[in-house]
Design a protein around this motif. Structure first.
Motif, short mmCIF file in Angstrom:
data_model
loop_
_atom_site.label_atom_id
_atom_site.label_comp_id
_atom_site.label_asym_id
_atom_site.label_seq_id
_atom_site.Cartn_x
_atom_site.Cartn_y
_atom_site.Cartn_z
N ASP A 63 0.85 -1.18 0.00
CA ASP A 63 0.00 0.00 0.00
C ASP A 63 0.89 1.24 0.00
OD1 ASP A 63 0.81 -0.74 2.63
OD2 ASP A 63 -0.57 0.74 3.44
N PHE A 64 0.35 2.36 -0.47
CA PHE A 64 1.15 3.58 -0.50
C PHE A 64 0.26 4.80 -0.60
CE2 PHE A 64 0.39 2.39 -4.84
CZ PHE A 64 0.34 3.56 -5.58
N SER A 65 0.84 5.92 -0.21
CA SER A 65 0.18 7.21 -0.32
C SER A 65 0.57 7.79 -1.68
CB SER A 65 0.67 8.13 0.81
OG SER A 65 0.54 9.48 0.43
N LEU A 66 -0.41 8.15 -2.48
CA LEU A 66 -0.14 8.68 -3.81
C LEU A 66 0.68 9.97 -3.73
CD1 LEU A 66 -0.56 8.06 -6.74
CD2 LEU A 66 -2.73 9.27 -6.65
N LYS A 67 0.40 10.80 -2.74
CA LYS A 67 1.16 12.05 -2.59
C LYS A 67 2.63 11.75 -2.30
CE LYS A 67 1.70 16.29 0.08
NZ LYS A 67 3.02 16.41 -0.46
N ASP A 71 6.19 12.29 -4.76
CA ASP A 71 7.34 13.07 -4.28
C ASP A 71 8.67 12.32 -4.44
OD1 ASP A 71 5.66 15.16 -3.64
OD2 ASP A 71 5.56 14.65 -1.49
N LYS A 72 8.63 11.02 -4.71
CA LYS A 72 9.85 10.22 -4.84
C LYS A 72 10.42 10.35 -6.24
CE LYS A 72 8.43 6.75 -1.50
NZ LYS A 72 8.25 5.35 -1.23
N THR A 73 11.72 10.16 -6.34
CA THR A 73 12.36 10.12 -7.66
C THR A 73 12.03 8.79 -8.32
OG1 THR A 73 14.39 9.06 -6.87
CG2 THR A 73 14.31 11.50 -6.82
N ASN A 74 12.15 8.74 -9.64
CA ASN A 74 11.91 7.48 -10.34
C ASN A 74 12.88 6.40 -9.88
OD1 ASN A 74 9.66 8.28 -11.77
ND2 ASN A 74 10.82 8.85 -13.60
N GLU A 75 14.10 6.79 -9.57
CA GLU A 75 15.08 5.81 -9.09
C GLU A 75 14.65 5.24 -7.74
OE1 GLU A 75 18.39 3.29 -8.84
OE2 GLU A 75 17.36 4.21 -10.53
N ALA A 76 14.15 6.06 -6.84
CA ALA A 76 13.69 5.58 -5.53
C ALA A 76 12.49 4.66 -5.71
CB ALA A 76 13.33 6.76 -4.63
N ARG A 162 2.18 0.08 -11.98
CA ARG A 162 1.40 0.82 -12.99
C ARG A 162 1.73 2.31 -12.93
NH1 ARG A 162 -3.92 3.26 -12.91
NH2 ARG A 162 -4.14 2.47 -10.81
N PHE A 163 1.78 2.88 -11.72
CA PHE A 163 2.11 4.30 -11.58
C PHE A 163 3.55 4.59 -12.02
CE2 PHE A 163 -1.62 4.42 -8.75
CZ PHE A 163 -2.25 5.53 -9.27
N PHE A 164 4.45 3.68 -11.71
CA PHE A 164 5.85 3.85 -12.13
C PHE A 164 5.95 3.85 -13.65
CE2 PHE A 164 10.06 1.80 -12.98
CZ PHE A 164 10.85 2.87 -12.62
N PHE A 165 5.32 2.88 -14.30
CA PHE A 165 5.33 2.81 -15.76
C PHE A 165 4.68 4.07 -16.35
CE2 PHE A 165 5.76 -2.00 -16.77
CZ PHE A 165 6.98 -2.03 -16.12
N HIS A 166 3.63 4.54 -15.74
CA HIS A 166 2.96 5.74 -16.22
C HIS A 166 3.91 6.94 -16.15
CE1 HIS A 166 -0.19 8.71 -16.92
NE2 HIS A 166 0.22 9.34 -15.84
N ASP A 167 4.63 7.07 -15.04
CA ASP A 167 5.59 8.16 -14.89
C ASP A 167 6.69 8.09 -15.94
OD1 ASP A 167 4.16 9.07 -12.71
OD2 ASP A 167 5.54 8.23 -11.21
N LEU A 168 7.20 6.89 -16.18
CA LEU A 168 8.26 6.73 -17.18
C LEU A 168 7.73 7.03 -18.58
CD1 LEU A 168 10.11 3.51 -15.98
CD2 LEU A 168 10.83 5.88 -15.72
#
Length: 174
Positions: A63-67, A71-76, A162-168
Motif C-alpha cells: 500500500d502507498f500514499s499517492l502524494k 514526491d519520490k524520484t523514479n530511481e527511488a 502501474r504508476f511507475f510505468f505511467h511516470d516513465l
C-alpha cells in the motif's frame, strides 16, 4: 508469459536510442499484465482448498500514499518496487516447494516467472550508473495462506508498478 515482457521490451528498443522506457509508450501492456495478475489470483482461488502453509510467507506491504509516491524520484520508486518484487518472487519460490497440488503449483510457477521478468526489466532501468543496489528491507507481513501472495502481487502490479510505468511513459513518450 514472462518471456513476452522481455520480448516486448527487446522489440521496442531501437539501435542508438536504446531506452527500456520506450516499451512503456504502449499503455495496453501494463493493462495486460494487470489482467494476468488478476487471472492468476482468480485461478489460484479456484484450486481445491489448500491447508495453511507450514512456513508463513513474508510478503511486502504494498500500500502507498499517492502524494508520497509522487514526491519520490523514479530511481527511488524503482528500487522500492525491485525490493518488493524480489520478496514476492522469493515467497512464490518458497511456497512452490511446499505446495504439492498441481493447480496451485502452476499458478505459483507463473507468478514466479512474471515477477522474475519484471525484476529483470526493472534492473535495466538503473539511471545511476556504477551504483550498487542498496540492501532493502521493505515493510512486510506474514501470510500462511497462498491467497495473500497472489493478492500482494496483483496489488503491486496494479498500484506501484502501474504508476511507475505511467511516470516513465510520460517522460519517454512525449
Amino acid at each position: 508469459p514472462g518471456l513476452l515482457l522481455l520480448t516486448s521490451f527487446l522489440l521496442h528498443v531501437k539501435a542508438g536510442r536504446a531506452s527500456p522506457a520506450r516499451l512503456l509508450c504502449d499503455t495496453r501492456l501494463i493493462h495486460k499484465y494487470i489482467g494476468e495478475a488478476k487471472d492468476m489470483e482468480k485461478k489460484a482461488s479456484q484450486c481445491q482448498a489448500l491447508p495453511p502453509l507450514a512456513c508463513p510467507l513474508v510478503l511486502p506491504l504494498v500500500d502507498f500514499s499517492l502524494k508520497q509516491w509522487r514526491d519520490k524520484t523514479n530511481e527511488a520508486k524503482r528500487r522500492e518496487i525491485l525490493c518488493e518484487l524480489a520478496l514476492v518472487a522469493g515467497a512464490a519460490a518458497g511456497a512452490r516447494t511446499e505446495v504439492t497440488q498441481e493447480c496451485a503449483g502452476r499458478q505459483l510457477s507463473q507468478l514466479q516467472r512474471h515477477a522474475g521478468a519484471f525484476l529483470l526489466l526493472l534492473q535495466t532501468f538503473g539511471w545511476e550508473a556504477g551504483r550498487q543496489e542498496p540492501g532493502c528491507s521493505p515493510r512486510s507481513t506474514e501470510h500462511a495462506q497462498l491467497a495473500g501472495l497472489f493478492l500482494t502481487y496483483r496489488q503491486l502490479v496494479q498500484g506501484k508498478l502501474r504508476f511507475f510505468f505511467h511516470d516513465l511513459a510520460r517522460e519517454a513518450c512525449e
